[in-house]
Scaffold this motif. Structure first.
Motif, PDB file in Angstrom:
ATOM      1  N   GLY A   1       0.830  -1.255  -0.102  1.00  0.00           N
ATOM      2  CA  GLY A   1      -0.124   0.004   0.069  1.00  0.00           C
ATOM      3  C   GLY A   1       0.890   1.240   0.128  1.00  0.00           C
ATOM      4  N   GLY A   2       0.215   2.562   0.334  1.00  0.00           N
ATOM      5  CA  GLY A   2       0.861   3.629   0.341  1.00  0.00           C
ATOM      6  C   GLY A   2       2.049   3.895   1.118  1.00  0.00           C
ATOM      7  N   MET A   3       1.962   3.465   2.363  1.00  0.00           N
ATOM      8  CA  MET A   3       3.020   3.616   3.436  1.00  0.00           C
ATOM      9  C   MET A   3       4.356   2.916   2.811  1.00  0.00           C
ATOM     10  N   THR A   4       4.321   1.742   2.215  1.00  0.00           N
ATOM     11  CA  THR A   4       5.514   0.865   1.772  1.00  0.00           C
ATOM     12  C   THR A   4       5.963   1.803   0.423  1.00  0.00           C
ATOM     13  N   THR A   5       4.848   2.236  -0.303  1.00  0.00           N
ATOM     14  CA  THR A   5       5.344   2.859  -1.657  1.00  0.00           C
ATOM     15  C   THR A   5       6.281   4.193  -1.307  1.00  0.00           C
ATOM     16  N   VAL A   6       5.724   5.074  -0.437  1.00  0.00           N
ATOM     17  CA  VAL A   6       6.629   6.084   0.185  1.00  0.00           C
ATOM     18  C   VAL A   6       7.581   5.793   0.702  1.00  0.00           C
ATOM     19  N   CYS A   7       7.703   4.803   1.412  1.00  0.00           N
ATOM     20  CA  CYS A   7       9.235   4.315   2.024  1.00  0.00           C
ATOM     21  C   CYS A   7      10.160   4.001   0.979  1.00  0.00           C
ATOM     22  N   LEU A   8       9.635   3.276   0.019  1.00  0.00           N
ATOM     23  CA  LEU A   8      10.828   2.751  -1.178  1.00  0.00           C
ATOM     24  C   LEU A   8      11.079   4.185  -2.061  1.00  0.00           C
ATOM     25  N   GLN A   9      10.026   5.091  -2.235  1.00  0.00           N
ATOM     26  CA  GLN A   9      10.143   6.270  -3.237  1.00  0.00           C
ATOM     27  C   GLN A   9      11.250   7.119  -2.306  1.00  0.00           C
ATOM     28  N   ARG A  10      11.104   7.347  -1.054  1.00  0.00           N
ATOM     29  CA  ARG A  10      12.109   8.053  -0.286  1.00  0.00           C
ATOM     30  C   ARG A  10      13.435   7.655  -0.464  1.00  0.00           C
ATOM     31  N   ALA A  11      13.652   6.301  -0.362  1.00  0.00           N
ATOM     32  CA  ALA A  11      15.002   5.473  -0.436  1.00  0.00           C
ATOM     33  C   ALA A  11      15.489   5.890  -1.866  1.00  0.00           C
ATOM     34  N   ALA A  12      14.674   5.808  -2.890  1.00  0.00           N
ATOM     35  CA  ALA A  12      15.093   5.948  -4.277  1.00  0.00           C
ATOM     36  C   ALA A  12      15.565   7.539  -4.370  1.00  0.00           C
ATOM     37  N   ALA A  13      14.889   8.264  -3.692  1.00  0.00           N
ATOM     38  CA  ALA A  13      15.321   9.666  -3.796  1.00  0.00           C
ATOM     39  C   ALA A  13      16.868   9.937  -3.290  1.00  0.00           C
ATOM     40  N   PHE A  14      16.886   9.351  -1.879  1.00  0.00           N
ATOM     41  CA  PHE A  14      18.223   9.530  -1.314  1.00  0.00           C
ATOM     42  C   PHE A  14      19.215   8.612  -2.026  1.00  0.00           C
ATOM     43  N   ALA A  15      18.867   7.456  -2.802  1.00  0.00           N
ATOM     44  CA  ALA A  15      19.824   6.755  -3.537  1.00  0.00           C
ATOM     45  C   ALA A  15      20.396   7.618  -4.746  1.00  0.00           C
ATOM     46  N   GLU A  16      19.357   8.542  -5.405  1.00  0.00           N
ATOM     47  CA  GLU A  16      19.863   9.236  -6.457  1.00  0.00           C
ATOM     48  C   GLU A  16      20.689  10.266  -6.158  1.00  0.00           C
ATOM     49  N   ARG A  17      20.436  10.848  -4.756  1.00  0.00           N
ATOM     50  CA  ARG A  17      21.529  11.991  -4.419  1.00  0.00           C
ATOM     51  C   ARG A  17      22.912  11.577  -3.825  1.00  0.00           C
ATOM     52  N   TYR A  18      22.728  10.269  -3.172  1.00  0.00           N
ATOM     53  CA  TYR A  18      24.164   9.948  -2.545  1.00  0.00           C
ATOM     54  C   TYR A  18      24.594   8.419  -3.132  1.00  0.00           C
ATOM     55  N   GLY A  19      24.033   8.066  -4.191  1.00  0.00           N
ATOM     56  CA  GLY A  19      24.501   6.825  -4.783  1.00  0.00           C
ATOM     57  C   GLY A  19      23.803   5.566  -4.051  1.00  0.00           C
ATOM     58  N   HIS A  20      23.438   5.594  -3.280  1.00  0.00           N
ATOM     59  CA  HIS A  20      22.823   4.391  -2.347  1.00  0.00           C
ATOM     60  C   HIS A  20      21.950   4.858  -1.207  1.00  0.00           C
ATOM     61  N   ALA A  21      21.084   4.014  -0.822  1.00  0.00           N
ATOM     62  CA  ALA A  21      20.279   4.064   0.534  1.00  0.00           C
ATOM     63  C   ALA A  21      19.696   2.755   0.650  1.00  0.00           C
TER      64      ALA A  21
END
Length: 598
Positions: free
Chosen positions: A22-42
């Motif tokens: 659902g939505g909570m997990t979706t946000v969790c994965l999207q936030r991790a992806a945003a950090f990974a784009e910035r820092y190369g990993h999350a």
């Protein structure tokens, strides 16, 4: 600080990530992806035991649900592949099972292997009263045993971590204690960000004491039960444990300023509350683009009581009465499906309602619909509104706590309506269907708002939040905590409330916070927690209103009143007391004033 280049390890902590979520997990994965784009990993951290771990990850990556740059660190998989730091002092087990004649009963293999055993269930004792689950590395050696057994009339648990040589290196009396120990080793360093998304995980992480990293909990939904008063209403079941243990957290992060303000008005602690909205998933749609139908409406989300999709169906029934043949696309799955299907049949509009079930093509559904109906009873942010606005689908929403008012400017990029007003919602939907010029103008405004929203640097907001929480974590003064007292000075009976005054003994300046904690004498449960209404250099006061005491289950159950003082991530609780009593006033059973010598 240059957040673009400074090294940072970002960890999003939840309980599990499944194939469908659902939505909570979706946000969790999207936030991790945003950090990974910035820092190369999350990293996304999970705790569930799943022999299909690798298969799930592969599927999620292939479907674009999990970024290739995001590491999924599962407790069991990680423990199987990485030695756990041995406990400095391995204490003997306080309780051990009486029977150890274990007999294997059931085993599971790793789903991506035909031979490697993931776990094995075994039992001991004449009545199988001792249960053990053993977890195996892929080379066949045991790395963890989890034993449950009765002892002294109580159900006990013993978890032992085993190295490659078969020696026990760590021992715990609960899974929660092991999870916390492992998590500290994984994430507790200075250049780290930890966001706890799962309410279930947060329950056992309240007692997690970190040295370096601030411990942050993200509220994905409202903190009170549906329909409850924000200042006096019952707390949501999932959030109540965290709020009651709030002194043990370094920060609570809300999705909207409105929810943060409501929380602070009730519990105080403005310093350690923050606002960071959720990131918006990409709204890109591969060609061919769908053709928008002006009479197509959409309701998107889980089919639960809270989402109240029944109201959207009733709007379509009202439109039909007015001679408009509208179609409602219901995208989502959940326990209310059969109820909703029956409602559509009862209203004789079954042909007007299309139940699509779960779909990972939500942007395409929004692009094909002209109007998005949101009829929930409460939300955390209602990010789905922005997702619909990305596609130019105009939202028509109940003005609820929290979220819609942050995304919708009424009459400009959507409509806000009183909760439960089916007629008003049908009026706005009818206006958009009949007036295509209005619909086109609001559609363009919705797209522009969503573009501006998506352009915000959510990662930067999280880094600012992390840095401030870390600063507050370090600022806690042990000297203030050691000096804390709760010496009762007096009580003032006011109109509709009682003011309780006490000397706190904390050296000035006072940087911590005080709470009056009301505890049930029999249940020992926290029934109410009230922040100080006044704090001075030598004393403080609580104002207890009759509204708080009138809550169900509170007034009749209160037995003890204590004061909790929190400073940084540390806290202490003491009973309110008279320091040097001689004469004590009290009320008799008939509410008459009397005085006794102590």
């Amino acid at each position: 600080m240059d957040i673009q280049t400074e090294p940072l390890d970002a960890y999003m902590v939840t309980w599990q990530v499944e194939l469908e979520f659902g939505g909570m997990t979706t946000v969790c994965l999207q936030r991790a992806a945003a950090f990974a784009e910035r820092y190369g990993h999350a990293s996304v951290v999970t705790f569930n035991a799943d022999p299909a771990y690798e298969v799930v990850l592969q599927s999620l990556r292939e479907r674009g649900k999990l970024s290739e740059k995001v590491r999924h660190v599962n407790f069991y998989e990680h423990l199987a592949a990485h030695p756990l730091k041995p406990q400095a002092k391995l204490a003997a087990a306080k309780f051990v099972p009486e029977h150890t004649d274990f007999r294997a009963a059931l085993s599971n293999t790793y789903l991506d292997s035909d031979t490697a055993t993931f776990s094995e269930q075994s039992y001991a004792g004449p009545e199988k009263e001792v249960e053990r689950k053993s977890y195996f590395r892929r080379n066949g050696t045991v790395y963890l045993t989890d034993t449950k057994f009765p002892s002294g009339g109580t159900e006990r648990r013993l978890l032992e971590v085993v190295n490659e040589s078969g020696a026990v290196t760590a021992r715990f009396a609960s899974a929660a204690a092991l999870y916390r120990y492992w998590l500290s080793e994984l994430v507790d360093h200075e250049h780290s960000l930890v966001v706890v998304d799962s309410k279930f995980s947060a329950k056992f992480l309240s007692a997690w004491n970190t040295v370096h990293v601030p411990k942050l909990f993200a509220f994905h939904s409202t903190h009170v039960k549906a329909g409850q008063n924000l200042l006096t209403g019952a707390l949501a079941d999932g959030h109540a444990p965290m709020i009651e243990q709030r002194a043990k957290w370094d920060g609570f992060v809300f999705l909207t300023e409105a929810q943060r303000s409501a929380y602070v008005a009730r519990f105080g602690d403005a310093e350690r509350t923050f606002v960071v909205p959720n990131p918006v998933r990409s709204g890109h749609i591969d060609p061919p683009l769908p053709q928008r139908n002006p009479a197509h409406l959409i309701a998107a989300g889980s089919l639960t009581v809270n989402k109240n999709v029944a109201a959207s169906i009733k709007v379509v029934a009202e439109l039909k009465k007015r001679g408009l043949e509208a179609t409602l696309n219901v995208v989502g799955q959940g326990s209310q499906l059969n109820v909703l299907e029956q409602l559509a049949s009862d209203l004789e509009i079954r042909d007007n309602i299309v139940f699509h079930g779960y779909s990972d093509q939500l942007p395409r559904h929004f692009a094909a619909s002209a109007i998005h109906l949101l009829t929930s009873t409460n939300e955390g942010q209602a990010l789905v509104l922005i997702e619909s606005q990305q596609q130019g689908c105009v939202p028509v929403s109940y003005d609820i706590n929290f979220g819609p008012a942050d995304s919708i400017t009424d009459g400009h990029n959507g409509f806000l309506l009183p909760h439960g007003d089916i007629t008003a919602m049908a009026d706005k939907a009818e206006a958009l269907i009949r007036d295509q010029e209005l619909a086109a103008r609001m559609s363009a405004n919705a797209r522009k708002f969503a573009e501006d929203w998506a352009s915000r640097d959510i990662v930067a907001l999280w880094i600012e939040t992390r840095d401030e929480a870390a600063r507050l974590k370090k600022s806690g003064s042990p000297e203030q905590l050691a000096a804390f007292t709760a010496d009762l000075q007096g009580m003032d009976f006011l109109d509709g409330s009682v003011k309780i005054r006490f000397a706190h003994g904390v050296p000035a300046p006072v940087t911590g916070q005080f709470e009056l904690v009301l505890i049930g004498r029999d249940s020992k449960e926290v029934l109410a927690s009230i922040p100080a209404s006044e704090v001075a250099a030598e004393n403080a006061a609580f104002t207890v209103s009759t509204e708080i005491l009138a809550q169900p289950g509170v007034a009749d159950a209160i037995g003890d009143a204590s004061v909790k003082f929190s400073n940084g991530s540390s806290s202490e609780t003491k009973r309110l007391r008279l320091a040097d009593p001689v004469l004590v006033p009290y009320l008799t059973a008939y509410n008459n004033l009397s005085i006794k010598r102590v």
